[in-house]
Every structure is written in C-alpha cells, then in structure tokens.
Write an enzyme that holds these catalytic residues in place. Structure first.
Site, short mmCIF file in Angstrom:
data_model
loop_
_atom_site.label_atom_id
_atom_site.label_comp_id
_atom_site.label_asym_id
_atom_site.label_seq_id
_atom_site.Cartn_x
_atom_site.Cartn_y
_atom_site.Cartn_z
N CYS A 126 0.88 -1.21 -0.11
CA CYS A 126 -0.06 -0.07 0.03
C CYS A 126 0.77 1.18 -0.03
O CYS A 126 2.17 1.22 0.68
CB CYS A 126 -0.82 0.03 1.42
SG CYS A 126 -1.73 -1.41 1.56
N ARG A 130 4.39 0.51 -6.32
CA ARG A 130 4.36 -0.38 -5.20
C ARG A 130 3.44 -1.46 -5.45
O ARG A 130 3.47 -2.32 -4.62
CB ARG A 130 4.18 0.69 -3.98
CG ARG A 130 5.17 1.61 -3.49
CD ARG A 130 4.66 2.65 -2.33
NE ARG A 130 4.44 1.95 -1.00
CZ ARG A 130 5.39 1.88 -0.08
NH1 ARG A 130 6.57 2.01 -0.28
NH2 ARG A 130 5.30 1.01 0.98
N LYS A 138 13.17 -13.20 -13.30
CA LYS A 138 13.06 -12.04 -14.45
C LYS A 138 11.70 -12.27 -15.42
O LYS A 138 10.84 -11.62 -15.83
CB LYS A 138 14.09 -11.39 -15.15
CG LYS A 138 15.30 -10.45 -13.85
CD LYS A 138 14.43 -9.19 -13.71
CE LYS A 138 13.88 -9.31 -12.55
NZ LYS A 138 14.53 -9.33 -11.30
N LYS A 170 6.34 -3.51 -4.96
CA LYS A 170 8.02 -3.26 -5.02
C LYS A 170 8.43 -3.61 -3.72
O LYS A 170 9.63 -4.13 -3.59
CB LYS A 170 7.92 -1.78 -5.30
CG LYS A 170 9.39 -1.46 -5.60
CD LYS A 170 10.08 -2.26 -6.42
CE LYS A 170 11.73 -1.58 -6.82
NZ LYS A 170 12.35 -2.41 -7.63
N TRP A 190 -3.08 -2.45 -1.58
CA TRP A 190 -2.70 -3.93 -2.04
C TRP A 190 -3.05 -4.77 -0.96
O TRP A 190 -2.68 -4.80 -0.01
CB TRP A 190 -0.98 -3.88 -2.00
CG TRP A 190 -0.59 -5.02 -2.85
CD1 TRP A 190 -0.30 -5.31 -4.34
CD2 TRP A 190 -0.08 -6.18 -2.02
NE1 TRP A 190 0.40 -6.24 -4.51
CE2 TRP A 190 0.35 -6.98 -3.13
CE3 TRP A 190 0.20 -6.67 -0.80
CZ2 TRP A 190 0.98 -8.14 -3.04
CZ3 TRP A 190 0.60 -8.03 -0.69
CH2 TRP A 190 1.23 -8.50 -1.63
N ASN A 216 -0.95 1.18 6.09
CA ASN A 216 -0.16 0.24 5.29
C ASN A 216 0.43 -0.78 6.10
O ASN A 216 0.98 -0.55 7.28
CB ASN A 216 0.88 0.93 4.40
CG ASN A 216 2.39 0.06 3.92
OD1 ASN A 216 1.69 -0.98 3.57
ND2 ASN A 216 3.31 0.71 3.74
N GLY A 217 0.34 -2.10 5.91
CA GLY A 217 1.08 -3.07 6.88
C GLY A 217 -0.18 -4.14 7.33
O GLY A 217 -1.04 -4.28 6.61
N GLU A 277 17.98 -15.77 -11.03
CA GLU A 277 17.73 -14.51 -11.39
C GLU A 277 16.91 -14.31 -12.68
O GLU A 277 15.86 -13.67 -12.91
CB GLU A 277 18.74 -13.54 -11.29
CG GLU A 277 18.26 -12.04 -11.35
CD GLU A 277 17.38 -11.35 -10.57
OE1 GLU A 277 17.00 -12.02 -9.65
OE2 GLU A 277 17.24 -10.23 -10.85
N GLU A 313 7.98 -13.39 -13.46
CA GLU A 313 7.24 -11.93 -12.47
C GLU A 313 6.49 -11.08 -13.59
O GLU A 313 5.79 -10.64 -13.36
CB GLU A 313 8.20 -11.58 -11.53
CG GLU A 313 9.36 -10.65 -12.36
CD GLU A 313 10.43 -10.10 -10.87
OE1 GLU A 313 9.71 -9.86 -9.71
OE2 GLU A 313 11.45 -10.02 -11.33
N HIS A 363 17.46 -35.65 -12.15
CA HIS A 363 16.90 -36.36 -10.98
C HIS A 363 15.41 -36.09 -10.93
O HIS A 363 14.70 -36.13 -9.57
CB HIS A 363 17.43 -35.84 -9.86
CG HIS A 363 19.05 -36.07 -9.71
ND1 HIS A 363 19.57 -37.59 -9.30
CD2 HIS A 363 20.08 -35.55 -10.03
CE1 HIS A 363 20.62 -37.51 -9.50
NE2 HIS A 363 21.28 -36.42 -9.96
C1 F6R Z 1 12.27 -9.38 -8.15
C2 F6R Z 1 12.33 -8.45 -6.93
C3 F6R Z 1 11.89 -8.88 -5.81
C4 F6R Z 1 12.87 -8.32 -4.59
C5 F6R Z 1 12.42 -8.95 -3.19
C6 F6R Z 1 13.58 -8.21 -1.96
O1 F6R Z 1 12.38 -8.48 -9.32
O2 F6R Z 1 12.56 -7.09 -7.14
O3 F6R Z 1 12.11 -10.32 -5.52
O4 F6R Z 1 14.31 -8.40 -4.83
O5 F6R Z 1 10.97 -8.33 -3.04
O6 F6R Z 1 13.15 -6.71 -2.09
P1 F6R Z 1 14.18 -5.77 -1.10
O7 F6R Z 1 15.49 -5.92 -2.08
O8 F6R Z 1 13.62 -4.49 -1.43
O9 F6R Z 1 14.36 -6.28 0.03
#
Ligand code: F6R
Length: 622
Positions: free
Chosen positions: A2, A27, A499, A617, A76, A112-113, A495, A502, A518
């Site tokens: 949020c 966010r 990418k 985010k 959110w 938020n929370g 990674e 997501e 396996h």
């Molecule tokens: C993926 C991504 C997330 C963050 C994860 C941790 O592209 O951005 O997987 O890496 O939510 O977030 P931070 O780095 O803010 O702790």
C-alpha cells in the site's frame, strides 16, 4: 504494498494527493481512495477500484473535492478482497465501507501493513458497540484509536500511543480527527513513512519520490513514533507522548531520477542505468585501486577476525546473496550460507560469535529481511546491511551499512539494484580475502582491474538488445521455460528465471543443471525453451551435455556465454555472447540478456511491465 500520502497547507489537497499516489503506483495496488477536509467541515471520502485514473475521474482530477488538508491511499489487498468497501480511507463511525461523501466519524484513516491480532481486537470493539463495514484490519485499527480517544477523553497522540501498545504487527498510519481541522496524525511500526516540510506546507508519504518535488529534506519517522502535522510543521512524539527532536536527511538524487526520462517503461530505463549504478557503487568503496569498506565500519581489522558469513534476503536480493556466497567462499575461503530471510527468521539460529550476518535489500523495508536482521542482532552477531534506500529501517538498524548506489528503482522487477548488489558482494569478497591474506598482490590488482572494467562491459552487453527483442517475440507464447547452470551460473539462472516469470507470467524454473536428471527432465517436451548459462569454463561442457539431453527430448536451446568461450553456437540453437571478464564477476554480464529477455517477452505479450499483477515493489508484510 500500500501507498500512503498526506498533505496540509495552502494549496488544494486533492491534486497534491493524486500526484503523490501516482508516484507510489510502482508499489503495486488494486484500489485507491482519498479523504479531504475543507476547513472545519467534515472529511469527504472518495474511493475507486482499479487504476488511479478511476479515482481521478470520479473527482474531476481533484476539482470536485475541495479542501487543503487530506490523506490518500493505494491499497494492495492483504485482509479482504480488492473492492471499494475494502479500499481506504476507513472511518471510525457508522459508514458503509463503500460509501463516498462527507463522513460524520471522529477518526478517518489510511494504513499500510498488517495487524496480526485484528480478529481479537475486532471482537473486543464489536462488544463495545462498533460495527464493521469492511473485512480489513485497517478498520479495526482506526476504530481502536477512536475507542481510546473517547474512552479516556485524551488527545490524538495519546490515543495513537495506546493503540500502538495494544496492536501486534506492522503499520504506517495517517489519521485525521474531526476535532482537529487542518491536522494529520501519523504513526509507524515496521512500515515506512516519510515527512517533508516546505514553504508553510507539510507532506507525508510512504516513500520519498512522492514528495521529492516539494523538498529534499526528509524526516524518516522512527519505529513506534507518532507525528502531528500542521501546515509547515511536524512534531514527533515517542511512545510516552513526549515530543522528540528529529534530524532530516538530505536526499541527493534528483527528482528526474524517478521519472521515465524518455523511455517507454521504468524497467528498460533502469536496465540502461546499470553501468552507472555499478560504477557509482564501485567508486564509493574502491579508493586508489583498493577496496576500502571503512565507511561501513568494516575495517581490515574487523574483517580479518570474521569466522563465517551468513546471508539472508528475499527474491532477487537473495539471488545476489547466492552469488556472494560463491564468490566469498572462493576468494576468502570462508564458509558462507545464503538463506531466504522468510526461512531464516523461524529457524534455530546457529551462528558463531565471530560470524558476519549480512542482509541484502533494495528497499531496506522488506519485512522478512528486517525480521532476520533483528533475530541475528538479538544474538549479538555483527550485522551488515547491503541496502539501496538511504535511511530505510534496515539501514538504520544494522550495525554496519554498505550502500548500493543504484538511485531510486521504480520498476517492480529489480534490475539496477540487483546489479549494484552483485558488485557490493564482490567488493566485500575481495576485502575479506585481502584482510585474511588469501590473495597475492598480483591477483588482487587483477580483480580490481576487472571490477573497474565492468560498467563499460555492461554497456556492451546491452548492445545485444535487438537480437534479444527478436528472440523474445518468437518465444513469447511459450508455456514453460527452464534456466539451467552450475555454480555461479546456477545463481544467475535463478535471477533470469524470476525476471521471466514475474513480468511475462510464463512459468519458468531455474535448475542446477546436474539436477535435471533427478526428476525434472520428465517435463521436457517438444519446443520447450531451455536457457543454459555458460560462463564458467570448467563447468560449461557439463552444462552443455545437460542441454544436449534436453534437446534429444525436443527442447529448443539458448546459451548465454562469454566471448571466446568454446564454440557454444555449435551446440545450441541461439547464442548470446557477453564480454569476457573474470569468471567470479561474469554473472554481472550474463544477467543483462536475461533481464532484456524478460522485458521484451512481457512487451510482446502486451503486459504491464513495470507493475506486474499481484506484486509489490516493497514487501513490508510477512
Ligand atoms: C524481483 C524483485 C524482488 C525483490 C524482493 C526483495 O524482481 O524485485 O524479488 O528482490 O522483494 O526486495 P528488497 O530488495 O527491497 O528487500
């Protein structure tokens, strides 16, 4: 997660609040709402589901909601489905959650929370005559403040403090009280909130970009602090209700850094900013061709006594931790673990007293990472935070901080912050290896030279853009994809796969190449795209053999390798070469085409690249 904004001043509040919320869209959200007061009149609430423009249209971009004091929210969903009745603001009195218009209530607020004990509190409040109109924990917390406010006939700060002692969980709250026109009250615990004061006006937000237009001097509200905001003033209080002095932090990055700057999406802009993010991060710790982490409190004397390293983080930051594990183990010859913070926080902690505990986080607010940090601190272990957001909770709570200098990252899918985390881990590995006498001078100099050359090589890796765009459009209808590699290449596969999934919503998985046989190879069928990471010379032939096994079962093969490595194109259908660097650092180059592949696949599928569905985010709840 949020987003919260608040404003009190001379201008009309609604346009300021809408503009602030638009800066927090990254966010993630599913609905939004505003509450605005015109002088002494009652607060007027408006809510909408879906995009922020739906809310803006309802109030004629703010013109239909007059008043100079207000709060706003993008939600959110955590408790309760995304809907107008669950959207914020919520009120203390009797109003149906979905109703818009003037509200009689004494308290109106946004949150938020997550309030963990909200069921118990809801039952208590229901017993005291309160009725609930939404399924949110937010409505509970607002009614709880109202309950204390009336029961003890106390002021807003005291009522908020009583609430803070009673609730469990995380929150950033912004409240307006009917009896206090022109004022906003805020409080936080483990969810971010910042305040700016400029030209007789006061701004409040979940994150800096929302108020950077007005001021660069930002107050970070502390945990369990509350704030009273009036036009041009902010007064901070501790849990006893005593006023406390707060220092502001000067933000050095430009507001333009949080704009798209001519790019179609934040993600592609941030992908292109990686040479600078890496250059700036390296420059902050490499002085006269030596890594110097003393600014983070990690002097050679401290580093030489470190017995083992433990890393905890989430998502991509955890992937950066995996890379750090391989590189530190190899260069500094130390035992390293890299764990998901959400797992670490609930484990029995077995750490040596001389261990270094590292958390990695772009936002510095991720709830699980913060909890892991606190758990390690409780054990008296030295903690280091590798963080991008200056002044964030994790940065403030860790013993030592190594800042990544990626600048503001807006796109939900991280790119430049991840790249900056990688180089932060490389410099830490070198500093540890050096302090422990594990490196000859020549080798040390060579590694520094290779590190300093990375930004320019990342720029060259970006030149593969057109080929990858073409390849992405060809494979954008895939149902599944596999990313495989060994050692550091496996860490980069993780990674690359994230990418892809997501932002393109294509199912993809990363596998240690040797694991395929396996079980997973049973999933390989005609046309499946298998992407092999092939930068580690000693392991590359083995991964190619695993790719061959997939091809024999109908898979289509893409390889990512370094210039001059083997004749990879003789074995796979499509090859991307990236510039050659020392193998410890090759992931910084190999990840670039994988980021581009995810980006262009999402574009080819017509998706919302910067704000993928269901994602936020900064994950400030568990
Ligand atoms: C993926 C991504 C997330 C963050 C994860 C941790 O592209 O951005 O997987 O890496 O939510 O977030 P931070 O780095 O803010 O702790």
């Amino acid at each position: 997660m949020c987003g919260i904004v608040g404003f009190t001043g001379r201008q009309q509040a609604a346009p300021v609040l809408l503009a602030g919320l638009s800066k927090l869209e990254y966010r993630g959200y599913d609905s939004s709402g505003l509450a605005v007061r015109d002088g002494d009149s009652l607060a007027e609430v408006v809510k909408a589901t879906g995009k922020l423009r739906n809310l803006a249209e309802k109030i004629d971009n703010g013109a239909a909601l007059p008043g100079t004091c207000g709060i706003g929210h993008t939600r959110w969903a955590t408790h309760g489905e995304p809907s107008q009745s669950n959207a914020h603001p919520h009120v203390s009195g009797n109003a149906t959650g979905s109703a818009s218009g003037p509200v009689e209530s004494d308290v109106v607020g946004v949150h938020n929370g997550i309030i963990e004990n909200y069921e118990e509190l809801r039952a208590k409040l229901t017993g005291n005559g309160y009725t609930f109109y939404s399924s949110t924990d937010t409505e509970v917390v607002i009614k709880l403040v109202d309950y204390y406010y009336k029961k003890y006939k106390i002021g807003p700060i005291d009522a908020i403090n009583r609430m803070m002692v009673r609730v469990r969980g995380s929150y950033a709250l912004a409240l307006m009280f009917k009896d206090y026109p022109g004022e906003i009250y805020a409080a936080r615990k483990d969810s971010p909130m910042v305040i700016g004061v400029a030209d007789g006006e006061t701004f409040l937000a979940s994150d800096v970009p929302a108020i950077l237009k007005y001021t660069r001097d930002i107050y970070y509200i502390d945990n369990l602090q509350s704030v009273r905001i009036l036009p041009g003033e902010a007064h901070f209080f501790d849990l006893n209700g005593d006023e406390v002095e707060m220092e502001s932090t000067h933000i050095t990055w430009d507001a333009a850094a949080a704009e798209k700057g001519g790019y179609e999406h934040f993600m592609i802009k941030e992908i292109h900013e990686q040479p600078d993010a890496v250059r700036d991060t390296l420059a902050s710790v490499i002085k006269d061709n030596r890594v110097d982490l003393s600014v983070s409190g990690l002097t050679p004397d401290v580093l030489k006594d470190i017995s083992e390293v433990h890393i905890a983080a989430c998502g991509s930051a955890w992937h950066a931790g995996m890379v750090g594990k391989y590189v530190i183990e190899d260069l500094a010859e130390l035992q390293v673990t890299a764990e998901l913070a959400s797992e670490f926080r609930y484990k029995k902690i077995l750490l040596d007293k001389d261990a270094l505990f590292i958390v990695i986080s772009q936002s510095g607010e991720t709830a699980d990472t913060l909890a892991a940090l606190r758990a390690a601190k409780e054990r008296g272990i030295r903690t280091l935070a590798v963080v991008n957001v200056v002044g964030s909770t994790i940065a403030r709570e860790a013993d030592n901080v190594l800042y990544t200098l990626a600048g503001p990252e807006i796109s939900v899918a991280t790119t430049k912050a991840y790249s900056a985390q990688l180089v932060a881990m490389y410099t830490l590995a070198l500093a540890l290896a050096d302090a422990k006498g594990k490196l000859e001078k020549n080798d040390y100099d060579y590694y520094i030279e290779e590190l300093l050359a990375l930004p320019e090589k990342i720029s060259r890796a970006l030149e593969n853009k057109e080929r990858i765009q073409w390849f992405a459009s060809k494979h954008s209808n895939s149902r599944d994809m596999f990313y495989i590699g060994r050692g550091l290449d496996y860490a980069i596969s993780l990674e690359g796969s994230l990418k892809m999934k997501e932002i393109s919503y294509i199912h993809s998985e990363a596998y240690a190449a040797g694991e395929l046989k396996h079980g997973t190879i049973s999933l390989v069928e005609k046309g499946l795209l298998v992407i092999g990471l092939l930068t580690q010379e000693g392991l590359l032939e083995k991964t190619i053999s695993n790719m061959e096994e997939c091809r024999a079962r109908g898979a289509y093969l893409m390889g990512v390798t370094s210039n001059g490595n083997y004749n990879v194109e003789d074995y796979v259908n499509f090859t991307i070469y990236v510039p050659k660097t020392d193998e410890h650092f090759a992931g910084s180059l190999a990840v670039i085409p994988l980021q581009l592949l995810g980006y262009y696949t999402s574009i080819a599928r017509g998706l919302d690249v910067d704000k993928p569905r269901n994602l936020a985010k900064s994950v400030t709840v568990e």
